[in-house]
Design a protein around this motif. Structure first.
Motif, mmCIF file in Angstrom:
data_model
loop_
_atom_site.group_PDB
_atom_site.id
_atom_site.type_symbol
_atom_site.label_atom_id
_atom_site.label_comp_id
_atom_site.label_asym_id
_atom_site.label_seq_id
_atom_site.Cartn_x
_atom_site.Cartn_y
_atom_site.Cartn_z
ATOM 1 N N ARG A 1 -0.645 0.772 15.745
ATOM 2 C CA ARG A 1 0.464 0.595 14.793
ATOM 3 C C ARG A 1 1.538 1.612 15.123
ATOM 4 O O ARG A 1 1.267 2.774 15.375
ATOM 5 C CB ARG A 1 0.040 0.733 13.332
ATOM 6 C CG ARG A 1 -1.106 -0.130 12.916
ATOM 7 C CD ARG A 1 -0.643 -1.439 12.281
ATOM 8 N NE ARG A 1 -0.632 -2.504 13.272
ATOM 9 C CZ ARG A 1 0.407 -3.273 13.542
ATOM 10 N NH1 ARG A 1 1.529 -3.090 12.917
ATOM 11 N NH2 ARG A 1 0.324 -4.203 14.419
ATOM 12 N N GLU B 1 -4.302 -6.140 12.104
ATOM 13 C CA GLU B 1 -3.211 -7.076 12.315
ATOM 14 C C GLU B 1 -3.756 -8.489 12.409
ATOM 15 O O GLU B 1 -4.917 -8.697 12.777
ATOM 16 C CB GLU B 1 -2.403 -6.723 13.572
ATOM 17 C CG GLU B 1 -3.214 -6.750 14.847
ATOM 18 C CD GLU B 1 -2.417 -6.252 16.054
ATOM 19 O OE1 GLU B 1 -1.423 -5.535 15.857
ATOM 20 O OE2 GLU B 1 -2.800 -6.582 17.186
ATOM 21 N N GLY C 1 1.013 -6.929 10.151
ATOM 22 C CA GLY C 1 0.360 -5.679 10.489
ATOM 23 C C GLY C 1 0.236 -4.806 9.255
ATOM 24 O O GLY C 1 1.059 -4.892 8.342
#
Length: 423
Positions: A257, A268, A282
RNA sequence: GUGGGCUUAGCUCAGUUGGUUAGAGUGCCAGGUUGUGGCCCUGGAGGUCGUGGGUUCGAUUCCCAUAGCUCACCCCA
């Protein structure tokens, strides 16, 4: 020179608006059912919020923010995501004194200055959820289950869930040391980006796509295998919780991320139809963020879902979204008396929630009928002097072409009590 | 920030080996029926051929630059 929409922005036109309204309303109702309430936050915030919240080392803050000074000399930034603003609001409004956990959702636009491509725009839309106050993995499971069920409700298939844990500050700093020890001997061979990542966030070196770096990344210790006991058991709890609900997932140790605030759980949802912008959604846990932004230490977790990408995925999977309903009745009028009467009639019908229209352009009967056809009206009523005189109108079923006389006195009552389609 | 492709009517696209007024389909408007949509027929409106410069008697066409759009890399929703 013709004025165009700025790069990376686009109009959502009437011909496609029903899709947006549909996913928004399904999402809102869906979240409400899980006990989440909508929050609306400002489009812009003080720049400092994002610098602290999203993180100074991220691409978002370093090169993608729409930042400007307002007339009072304040540095303002168009929100590049929703979490920071929600966290700010949580603190500012003292939500930490409300019943925990605090469960919020939002439906927003966000802004990032990047080069555009398929599934990526400078102004884009996100659905998001944030939950504050819950420490254990149960809330992680709930957050993920919101998405899992949402996709199911929309009729999406083949949307893969990937999860990972990136640890807490304690195990991460121990791991960072390990990573640095691993990279240090070859540091001189890494790209400039990686050299600066080495001090700030060595974790992100692992993600480097540079061929020259990849050789030295191979064999690097993985965070997932170096979690502290607390983070390890949290991750185990997450997996057990997902298993308990029958939610399928893969563990992907490469998910990092791009935002600095994440801790422990990250996840995600990706499209399996390929595409470079395969990440539809996400999210992750951010246990240090509220405190970082000046609030009381409060754990949090949330996600952001790209609405453009969601719609693309629905489209590519052939999921049909219902077309908007056809209009009910068109009053075609000839002559001033009939037109005046038609104005009264549609006004009354609209007051009764009937979708009714009449001519606004002094057009011929033929042109009025053409309009009614093109707009898909189910019925028309033709009114001329003869009809006004006789107190009747000619009701025409536009699908079959059948016509019959109807009393003008009773027409409003008839339409009021039953859909025009049933006439 | 880096690289590829594209740019002619509202939309989808032809075209010009450089040559009078630049085309089609579709959409829009109107007429064919002075009271009736869909099919059909006819007509009309709509283009500084992305912008600027160069070569040429002449450029939408050739050359250069530039902008925009688009796809991809990085990263992300």
């Amino acid at each position: 020179m013709k004025i165009q929409a700025p790069k990376g922005t686009r109009d959502i036109l009437p011909s496609e608006i029903h899709k947006w309204q549909y996913v928004s309303s399904v999402f809102a109702k869906h979240c409400e059912r899980f006990g989440y309430k909508e929050i609306r936050i400002p489009v812009f915030e003080h720049t400092e919020l994002f610098q602290r919240g999203v993180g100074d080392t991220t691409d978002i803050v370093q090169k993608e923010m729409y930042t400007f000074d307002d007339k009072g000399g304040r540095s303002i930034t168009l929100r590049p995501e929703g979490t920071a603003g929600v966290v700010r609001s949580y603190i500012e409004n003292g939500m930490f004194s409300l019943a925990m956990p605090i469960k919020l959702y939002y439906d927003i636009t966000a802004y990032r200055y990047e080069n555009v491509q398929k599934g990526r725009y400078r102004e884009f839309h996100q659905f998001g959820v944030e939950a504050f106050g819950a420490v254990g993995p149960q809330i992680d499971v709930e957050i993920i289950s919101i998405l899992y069920m949402f996709f199911e409700k929309l009729g999406l298939r083949q949307t893969g869930l990937n999860i990972n844990s990136i640890g807490c500050p304690e195990c991460r700093s121990a791991y960072h040391d390990k990573l640095k020890d691993f990279f240090r001997p070859n540091l001189q061979y890494f790209c400039d980006d990686c050299k600066s990542r080495f001090e700030k966030n060595p974790l992100r070196i692992i993600d480097c796509k540079n061929e020259g770096c990849k050789r030295f990344i191979e064999g690097a210790p993985r965070l997932l295998g170096n979690l502290c006991e607390g983070c390890r058991s949290h991750f185990e709890g997450l997996k057990a919780g997902l298993d308990n609900l029958g939610i399928n997932y893969s563990i992907d140790p490469n998910i990092v991320r791009g935002l600095d605030y994440y801790t422990k759980t990250v996840f995600e949802f990706v499209s399996e139809n390929g595409g470079s912008q395969g990440t539809i959604c996400g999210g992750g846990r951010y246990d240090g963020l509220v405190e970082e932004c000046g609030g009381p230490a409060t754990p949090g977790i949330g996600f952001a879902l790209g609405v453009e990408r969601l719609l693309m995925e629905l489209d590519s999977q052939g999921v049909m979204i219902e077309e908007p309903p056809a209009p009910d009745i068109y009053i075609a009028a000839l002559g001033q008396r009939a037109m005046d009467f038609a104005q009264q009639l549609v006004y009354k019908l609209r007051g009764c929630n009937v979708w009714a229209e009449t001519d606004l352009m002094d057009r011929s009967l033929k042109a009025q009928m053409k309009y009614a056809d093109k707009k898909g009206f189910a019925f028309t009523i033709v009114l001329g002097d003869d009809e006004i005189e006789a107190g009747k109108g000619v009701l025409k079923d536009m699908r079959t072409g059948d016509q019959k006389d109807v009393s003008l006195d009773s027409i409003v009552d008839r339409l009021k009590n039953q859909a025009a389609k049933q006439l």
